[in-house]
Design an enzyme around this catalytic site. Structure first.
Site, PDB file in Angstrom:
ATOM      1  N   ASP A 300       0.809  -1.240   0.000  1.00 54.23           N
ATOM      2  CA  ASP A 300       0.000   0.000   0.000  1.00 54.23           C
ATOM      3  C   ASP A 300       0.831   1.274   0.000  1.00 54.23           C
ATOM      4  O   ASP A 300       0.277   2.364   0.163  1.00 54.23           O
ATOM      5  CB  ASP A 300      -0.952  -0.001   1.199  1.00 54.23           C
ATOM      6  CG  ASP A 300      -0.183   0.096   2.520  1.00 54.23           C
ATOM      7  OD1 ASP A 300       1.032  -0.183   2.531  1.00 54.23           O
ATOM      8  OD2 ASP A 300      -0.787   0.444   3.542  1.00 54.23           O
ATOM      9  N   LYS A 301       2.140   1.147  -0.230  1.00 49.30           N
ATOM     10  CA  LYS A 301       3.022   2.336  -0.253  1.00 49.30           C
ATOM     11  C   LYS A 301       2.709   3.246   0.934  1.00 49.30           C
ATOM     12  O   LYS A 301       2.690   4.470   0.804  1.00 49.30           O
ATOM     13  CB  LYS A 301       2.844   3.120  -1.564  1.00 49.30           C
ATOM     14  CG  LYS A 301       3.038   2.325  -2.831  1.00 49.30           C
ATOM     15  CD  LYS A 301       4.509   2.261  -3.238  1.00 49.30           C
ATOM     16  CE  LYS A 301       4.709   1.509  -4.542  1.00 49.30           C
ATOM     17  NZ  LYS A 301       4.155   0.144  -4.569  1.00 49.30           N
ATOM     18  N   ASN A 302       2.402   2.605   2.049  1.00 53.58           N
ATOM     19  CA  ASN A 302       2.178   3.348   3.301  1.00 53.58           C
ATOM     20  C   ASN A 302       0.940   4.256   3.319  1.00 53.58           C
ATOM     21  O   ASN A 302       0.862   5.182   4.126  1.00 53.58           O
ATOM     22  CB  ASN A 302       3.413   4.187   3.639  1.00 53.58           C
ATOM     23  CG  ASN A 302       4.020   3.713   4.945  1.00 53.58           C
ATOM     24  OD1 ASN A 302       3.391   2.931   5.675  1.00 53.58           O
ATOM     25  ND2 ASN A 302       5.210   4.170   5.248  1.00 53.58           N
ATOM     26  N   THR A 334      10.746   0.951  10.028  1.00 49.88           N
ATOM     27  CA  THR A 334      10.790   0.641   8.610  1.00 49.88           C
ATOM     28  C   THR A 334       9.746  -0.404   8.241  1.00 49.88           C
ATOM     29  O   THR A 334       9.643  -1.439   8.872  1.00 49.88           O
ATOM     30  CB  THR A 334      12.194   0.116   8.252  1.00 49.88           C
ATOM     31  OG1 THR A 334      13.123   1.088   8.671  1.00 49.88           O
ATOM     32  CG2 THR A 334      12.326  -0.122   6.771  1.00 49.88           C
ATOM     33  N   LEU A 336       8.583  -3.109   5.790  1.00 48.66           N
ATOM     34  CA  LEU A 336       9.176  -3.986   4.780  1.00 48.66           C
ATOM     35  C   LEU A 336       8.089  -4.657   3.950  1.00 48.66           C
ATOM     36  O   LEU A 336       6.918  -4.635   4.303  1.00 48.66           O
ATOM     37  CB  LEU A 336      10.029  -5.053   5.474  1.00 48.66           C
ATOM     38  CG  LEU A 336      11.148  -4.539   6.376  1.00 48.66           C
ATOM     39  CD1 LEU A 336      11.746  -5.682   7.174  1.00 48.66           C
ATOM     40  CD2 LEU A 336      12.219  -3.844   5.552  1.00 48.66           C
TER      41      LEU A 336
HETATM   42  N1  SAH Z   1       0.208  -0.287   5.958  1.00 49.34           N
HETATM   43  C1  SAH Z   1       0.509  -1.655   6.191  1.00 49.34           C
HETATM   44  C2  SAH Z   1       1.913  -2.009   5.740  1.00 49.34           C
HETATM   45  C3  SAH Z   1       2.004  -3.405   5.259  1.00 49.34           C
HETATM   46  S1  SAH Z   1       3.616  -3.993   5.021  1.00 49.34           S
HETATM   47  C4  SAH Z   1       0.264  -1.959   7.678  1.00 49.34           C
HETATM   48  O1  SAH Z   1      -0.738  -1.532   8.191  1.00 49.34           O
HETATM   49  O2  SAH Z   1       1.068  -2.627   8.290  1.00 49.34           O
HETATM   50  C5  SAH Z   1       3.239  -5.698   4.871  1.00 49.34           C
HETATM   51  C6  SAH Z   1       3.343  -6.521   6.112  1.00 49.34           C
HETATM   52  O3  SAH Z   1       4.680  -6.826   6.396  1.00 49.34           O
HETATM   53  C7  SAH Z   1       2.805  -5.915   7.379  1.00 49.34           C
HETATM   54  O4  SAH Z   1       1.450  -6.106   7.496  1.00 49.34           O
HETATM   55  C8  SAH Z   1       3.548  -6.680   8.457  1.00 49.34           C
HETATM   56  O5  SAH Z   1       2.919  -7.896   8.731  1.00 49.34           O
HETATM   57  C9  SAH Z   1       4.859  -6.943   7.798  1.00 49.34           C
HETATM   58  N2  SAH Z   1       5.893  -5.984   8.195  1.00 49.34           N
HETATM   59  C10 SAH Z   1       6.441  -5.000   7.454  1.00 49.34           C
HETATM   60  N3  SAH Z   1       7.399  -4.362   8.137  1.00 49.34           N
HETATM   61  C11 SAH Z   1       7.474  -4.944   9.341  1.00 49.34           C
HETATM   62  C12 SAH Z   1       8.287  -4.747  10.507  1.00 49.34           C
HETATM   63  N4  SAH Z   1       9.199  -3.802  10.554  1.00 49.34           N
HETATM   64  N5  SAH Z   1       8.081  -5.546  11.568  1.00 49.34           N
HETATM   65  C13 SAH Z   1       7.144  -6.514  11.536  1.00 49.34           C
HETATM   66  N6  SAH Z   1       6.368  -6.757  10.482  1.00 49.34           N
HETATM   67  C14 SAH Z   1       6.526  -5.995   9.394  1.00 49.34           C
END
Ligand code: SAH
Length: 397
Positions: A300-302, A334, A336
């Protein structure tokens, strides 16, 4: 040569230090009994000096590397011995070893994604599958809320290749229910009997039900559990993160059709589920046997900040973030990609070292650098974008 040195610079001491007994360079440049001006430029001399110093320090550098290597081996051995890590694979077998940890991708985010994000998400799921499939230690893998456009894409454009995927559960249920199903499989409630046998065969029973020592080690660490327990959730399990099923407390929601807990010889343990999200206030310090880790299947590009975190909180499920801030100089918040999160956990199972896991996986453009003391400096992250191949190991030094 017109690069003659001035009178004031004595050539004898420039090329060689008389106090240096190791040197076999003559103390002065003498040809046919006549002293000659030093034929080297200042820069050349400086360069030579540096080279000599570098050569002289060779044994120290080798010793430093040896010590570092030994320390690393010792840390790894200690982790294996305490049961925090599964035992190393027998060198003779290249077969992946199934471990009692589950990775569930929550694919209930279709409405939040644009077409191209959905395409990217599908690719990430595929990548998760192949990474887990080829891992030294393979977790159980599941996809929750299987269906919709993602399934369409897997069936259509991707030619139904997923039908031949082995060891992945495609579950139409939502993530909470799907986690329960995966947990049951992992614990051997269903087809998991085979897994149990395999675990015993591979000596993984130790990791599945660790010894007293390993519990002690866990309790002695700053964070007794792999997570700091959420303070607000009374009905969560106590902080023994590694618990044999028989020691697990009563399920918080007793099955009404089951006999009263006192007459049940082995109560069904409550699934241990952790929703991974970078927004969590809790930090993962290890993966724990018999636990299901949920990854939010969203690209979702945040745009949708905190979406997964809220989803987990509403369901009363504990959350955790990866310990990025503890190991890398990059932001601990961050976010990921799904496949990077999955691969980091897989690499942790392999190495027992989050730092190593992050460096192998996090792409260079994110500027990940390992936190370290001393002037040895920081270690650059390796390449590792979504579409990159495997990284070479042994990138050290
Ligand atoms: N806007 C979204 C971003 C999804 S990123 C949200 O609400 O989280 C995709 C998935 O990767 C997240 O849902 C999470 O499960 C995992 N993720 C990404 N970065 C992470 C981190 N730093 N620590 C733990 N899980 C992470």
């Amino acid at each position: 040569s017109n690069e003659t040195t001035t009178e004031s610079k004595t050539p004898t001491t420039i090329l060689d230090t008389p106090t240096n007994p190791d040197s076999n360079t003559p103390q002065s440049t003498t040809i046919n009994g006549q002293k000659q001006p030093n034929p080297f430029s200042k820069a050349q001399i400086k360069k030579r000096r540096k080279q000599e110093q570098w050569e002289a320090n060779k044994p120290q550098r080798a010793e430093f590397r040896r010590t570092k290597r030994k320390e690393k081996q010792a840390r790894k051995a200690a982790a294996h011995a305490s049961g925090l890590l599964p035992p190393p694979p027998p060198s003779s077998s290249r077969r992946p070893i199934q471990v009692p940890v589950s990775f569930l991708i929550d694919c209930d985010f279709e409405s939040y994604m644009m077409e191209k994000e959905l395409i990217s998400m599908t690719a990430q799921v595929t990548r998760c599958y192949s990474d887990n499939r080829s891992a030294v230690y393979r977790g159980h893998m599941g996809i929750a809320k299987w269906g919709g456009k993602m399934k369409e894409r897997f069936e259509g454009v991707l030619a139904g290749n997923f039908h031949s995927w082995k060891g992945v559960r495609f579950l139409e249920e939502g993530w909470v229910e799907a986690a329960g199903i995966l947990d049951g499989i992992m614990r051997g409630a269903e087809g998991g009997k085979l897994m149990g046998a395999l675990a015993t065969q591979n000596g993984l029973e130790e990791w599945k039900k660790p010894t007293r020592e390993s519990k002690k080690v866990e309790e002695s660490t700053a964070e007794p559990n792999e997570l700091a327990q959420p303070e607000t959730q009374e009905d969560q399990e106590p902080s023994e993160s590694i618990t044999a099923p028989s020691e697990t407390p009563e399920p918080s929601e007793p099955n009404p059709s089951a006999p009263s807990p006192t007459t049940v010889p082995t109560p069904t343990p409550t699934p241990k589920i952790i929703y991974l999200t970078s927004d969590s206030e809790h930090t993962l310090s290890t993966l724990t046997p018999n636990t299901t880790y949920i990854i939010g299947g969203i690209v979702d590009k945040n745009r949708h900040k905190g979406l997964c975190y809220r989803r987990a909180c509403e369901a009363g499920i504990p959350t955790a973030k990866l310990p990025i801030g503890e190991y890398l100089t990059m932001q601990s918040r961050t976010v990921l990609t799904v496949n990077h999160v999955m691969e980091i956990m897989i690499r942790w199972l392999e190495t027992g070292d989050w730092g190593e896991a992050f460096l192998k996986v996090i792409p260079k453009r994110k500027e990940a650098k390992l936190k370290r003391e001393g002037k040895e400096g920081e270690e650059e992250a390796g390449e590792g974008g979504e579409n990159d191949g495997e990284n070479e190991d042994e990138g050290e030094e």
